[in-house]
Design an enzyme around this catalytic site. Structure first.
Site, PDB file in Angstrom:
ATOM      1  N   ASN A 138       0.828  -1.226   0.000  1.00 37.30           N
ATOM      2  CA  ASN A 138       0.000   0.000   0.000  1.00 37.30           C
ATOM      3  C   ASN A 138       0.856   1.268   0.000  1.00 37.30           C
ATOM      4  OD1 ASN A 138      -2.570   1.578   2.077  1.00 37.30           O
ATOM      5  ND2 ASN A 138      -2.504   1.421  -0.126  1.00 37.30           N
ATOM      6  N   CYS A 159       2.904   1.718  -3.232  1.00 35.01           N
ATOM      7  CA  CYS A 159       3.197   1.950  -4.657  1.00 35.01           C
ATOM      8  C   CYS A 159       1.945   1.802  -5.527  1.00 35.01           C
ATOM      9  CB  CYS A 159       4.293   1.007  -5.154  1.00 35.01           C
ATOM     10  SG  CYS A 159       5.883   1.232  -4.327  1.00 35.01           S
ATOM     11  N   ASP A 174       4.976  -5.424  -9.536  1.00 39.19           N
ATOM     12  CA  ASP A 174       5.457  -4.730  -8.347  1.00 39.19           C
ATOM     13  C   ASP A 174       6.722  -3.930  -8.707  1.00 39.19           C
ATOM     14  OD1 ASP A 174       6.514  -4.000  -5.934  1.00 39.19           O
ATOM     15  OD2 ASP A 174       6.318  -5.980  -5.014  1.00 39.19           O
TER      16      ASP A 174
HETATM   17  P1  4NP Z   1       3.233  -2.176  -3.435  1.00 40.82           P
HETATM   18  O1  4NP Z   1       4.823  -2.331  -3.525  1.00 40.82           O
HETATM   19  O2  4NP Z   1       2.681  -3.526  -3.037  1.00 40.82           O
HETATM   20  O3  4NP Z   1       2.863  -1.801  -4.826  1.00 40.82           O
HETATM   21  O4  4NP Z   1       2.987  -1.093  -2.404  1.00 40.82           O
HETATM   22  C1  4NP Z   1       5.615  -2.860  -2.500  1.00 40.82           C
HETATM   23  C2  4NP Z   1       5.996  -2.052  -1.457  1.00 40.82           C
HETATM   24  C3  4NP Z   1       6.818  -2.555  -0.457  1.00 40.82           C
HETATM   25  C4  4NP Z   1       7.220  -3.863  -0.511  1.00 40.82           C
HETATM   26  C5  4NP Z   1       6.822  -4.679  -1.554  1.00 40.82           C
HETATM   27  C6  4NP Z   1       6.012  -4.172  -2.553  1.00 40.82           C
HETATM   28  N1  4NP Z   1       8.078  -4.385   0.507  1.00 40.82           N
HETATM   29  O5  4NP Z   1       8.521  -5.543   0.368  1.00 40.82           O
HETATM   30  O6  4NP Z   1       8.368  -3.682   1.476  1.00 40.82           O
END
Ligand code: 4NP
Length: 162
Positions: free
Chosen positions: A13, A15, A132
């Site tokens: 939560n 990106c 991601d």
């Molecule tokens: P999101 O991206 O799921 O698009 O917010 C990520 C943000 C942080 C992490 C992985 C994906 N993390 O491993 O901290």
């Protein structure tokens, strides 16, 4: 007419789902439809709770005139009853939200949210997942926005006729 309630979900939560929230809000504001939707985002993980969107995502969105107002929070079982539709970014998020839905029973008088991958609403791109971007370079954030502009445009077109 009561507003349609949408929750965008990714892993952290910070990106993808804050970007989806911001892109969708941008589109509804542009079309003068802001009062027809309640929009939020959440992560399946808890590492970043309370944080604003990742600065790389904020910068990429800002270049397109898109504001990302989100503060990270973790999805909870009650969200399944609070929202009409939950839009997931990838297959892992989809499985996690479906598992949460199986655990909880909707409160009496409430229906459980429809859960679906956001890419189902793409018109231009053909892909199942919003990749991601967290461990990659700057162009990953641009790709996320390209995909989400396509998907959110399709989503809004699908929902505004309801
Ligand atoms: P999101 O991206 O799921 O698009 O917010 C990520 C943000 C942080 C992490 C992985 C994906 N993390 O491993 O901290």
């Amino acid at each position: 007419m009561s507003p349609q309630r949408l929750l965008f979900v990714c892993l952290g939560n910070i990106c993808r789902s804050p970007a989806a929230e911001g892109v969708f809000l941008h589109l509804v504001a542009r079309e003068g439809l802001a009062d027809r939707f309640v929009v939020d985002s959440a992560g399946t993980g808890s590492w970043h709770v309370g944080k604003p969107a990742d600065r790389r995502m904020l910068a990429a969105a800002d270049k397109r005139g898109i504001v990302l107002p989100s503060r990270a929070r973790q999805i909870e079982a009650a969200d399944l009853g609070r929202f009409d539709r939950i839009l997931t970014m990838d297959n892992d998020n989809l499985a996690a939200v479906e598992a949460l839905a199986r655990q909880g029973r909707p409160a009496p008088g409430t229906e459980q949210a429809l859960i679906e991958p956001i890419t189902r609403h793409c018109r231009q791109f053909r892909t199942q997942e919003v990749p991601d971007p967290y461990y990659g370079g700057e162009d990953g954030f641009e790709q996320v926005l390209d995909l989400l502009e396509d998907a959110c445009g399709g989503l809004l077109d699908d929902l505004k006729s309801r």
